[in-house]
Design a protein around this motif. Structure first.
Motif, PDB file in Angstrom:
ATOM      1  N   ASP A  86      -3.879   0.828  -3.112  1.00 46.72           N
ATOM      2  CA  ASP A  86      -3.863  -0.523  -2.561  1.00 46.72           C
ATOM      3  C   ASP A  86      -3.563  -1.540  -3.662  1.00 46.72           C
ATOM      4  O   ASP A  86      -4.303  -1.623  -4.643  1.00 46.72           O
ATOM      5  CB  ASP A  86      -5.215  -0.802  -1.924  1.00 46.72           C
ATOM      6  CG  ASP A  86      -5.251  -2.088  -1.121  1.00 46.72           C
ATOM      7  OD1 ASP A  86      -4.302  -2.889  -1.223  1.00 46.72           O
ATOM      8  OD2 ASP A  86      -6.216  -2.292  -0.363  1.00 46.72           O
ATOM      9  N   GLN A 145       0.835  -1.203   0.000  1.00 46.47           N
ATOM     10  CA  GLN A 145       0.000   0.000   0.000  1.00 46.47           C
ATOM     11  C   GLN A 145       0.868   1.251   0.000  1.00 46.47           C
ATOM     12  O   GLN A 145       2.027   1.227   0.398  1.00 46.47           O
ATOM     13  CB  GLN A 145      -0.923   0.017   1.220  1.00 46.47           C
ATOM     14  CG  GLN A 145      -1.949  -1.099   1.239  1.00 46.47           C
ATOM     15  CD  GLN A 145      -2.911  -0.965   2.390  1.00 46.47           C
ATOM     16  OE1 GLN A 145      -2.595  -0.431   3.453  1.00 46.47           O
ATOM     17  NE2 GLN A 145      -4.125  -1.449   2.192  1.00 46.47           N
ATOM     18  N   THR A 196      -3.773  -4.752  -3.354  1.00 42.98           N
ATOM     19  CA  THR A 196      -4.358  -6.033  -2.962  1.00 42.98           C
ATOM     20  C   THR A 196      -4.787  -6.863  -4.170  1.00 42.98           C
ATOM     21  O   THR A 196      -4.581  -8.068  -4.224  1.00 42.98           O
ATOM     22  CB  THR A 196      -5.560  -5.817  -2.034  1.00 42.98           C
ATOM     23  OG1 THR A 196      -5.141  -5.125  -0.871  1.00 42.98           O
ATOM     24  CG2 THR A 196      -6.181  -7.152  -1.633  1.00 42.98           C
TER      25      THR A 196
END
Length: 217
Positions: free
Chosen positions: A213, A66, A215
């Protein structure tokens, strides 16, 4: 192909304001899906007194996949409804300088899967944190395709939520979207909480509140 945190950090640091052509300014957009083209597809804030302007952003070094802002951002905005923070590599203009966006107040997010029978139109995500009436966007992951019936980037309303599943509708309290085929069978969701201004006001983003982010990479 999934990347580890080291790989994600290197990619995110490529978006640092110190890198030519990366994210140097942040803007504010309305509820329209911003899109993923080189030009922003929605309507950016404008006007007001004091007048709206994009704000220069500084980013901290990426860590744990992040990257976040190191300075607070304050936008003067005219009356209206705003839903997205927009990433640009220029202080003005909208030609080949749009790099992406983040939903305002989008801290609630996660992955979901779809029942292969597609009979109940539900999206399954353990302890997802969403409630009926919430607004949410859906995205594909790892180059898969969202289940047929769902459109990436559309701002949906959550309906028929339970602790571990939810459905989406195009209207608040409306009928769930009919999922007709599993396709990729999974995706990523992120909550959107629009900011509504009845008159001139300021939209603020605290230090560390704007997170890039990795992810889903």
């Amino acid at each position: 192909m999934p990347f580890n945190d080291l790989g994600k950090n290197k990619m995110l640091d490529g978006l640092d304001e110190s890198v030519s052509g990366a994210i140097t300014h942040v803007g504010v957009g309305n509820l329209t899906d911003p899109g993923t083209g080189a030009n922003y597809a929605g309507t950016e804030a404008t006007g007001g007194s004091p007048a709206y302007a994009r704000q220069a952003v500084t980013w901290g070094a990426a860590a744990s996949g992040q990257k976040s802002n190191t300075g607070a951002l304050t936008f003067d905005v005219a009356s209206g409804t705003y839903a997205f923070l927009l990433f640009f590599n220029a202080s003005s203009g909208n030609t080949n300088n749009f790099l992406g966006y983040a939903p305002i107040n989008g801290s609630v997010k996660g992955f979901f899967s779809v029942d292969t029978t597609v009979a109940n139109d539900a999206l399954f995500s353990v302890a997802h944190g969403l409630s009926d009436g919430d607004r949410v966007q859906l995205f594909n992951v790892f180059s898969e395709t969202l289940p047929t019936g769902l459109t990436e980037g559309t701002v949906y309303f959550v309906v028929n939520s339970t602790s571990n599943s939810f459905k989406v509708s195009t209207t608040s309290g409306g009928s769930p979207v009919d999922i007709t085929a599993v396709a990729g069978g999974e995706g990523f969701f992120q909550k959107v909480i629009p900011e509504v201004f009845a008159s001139q006001g300021q939209l603020t983003v605290a230090v560390g509140a704007l997170v890039l982010d990795g992810t889903g990479i």
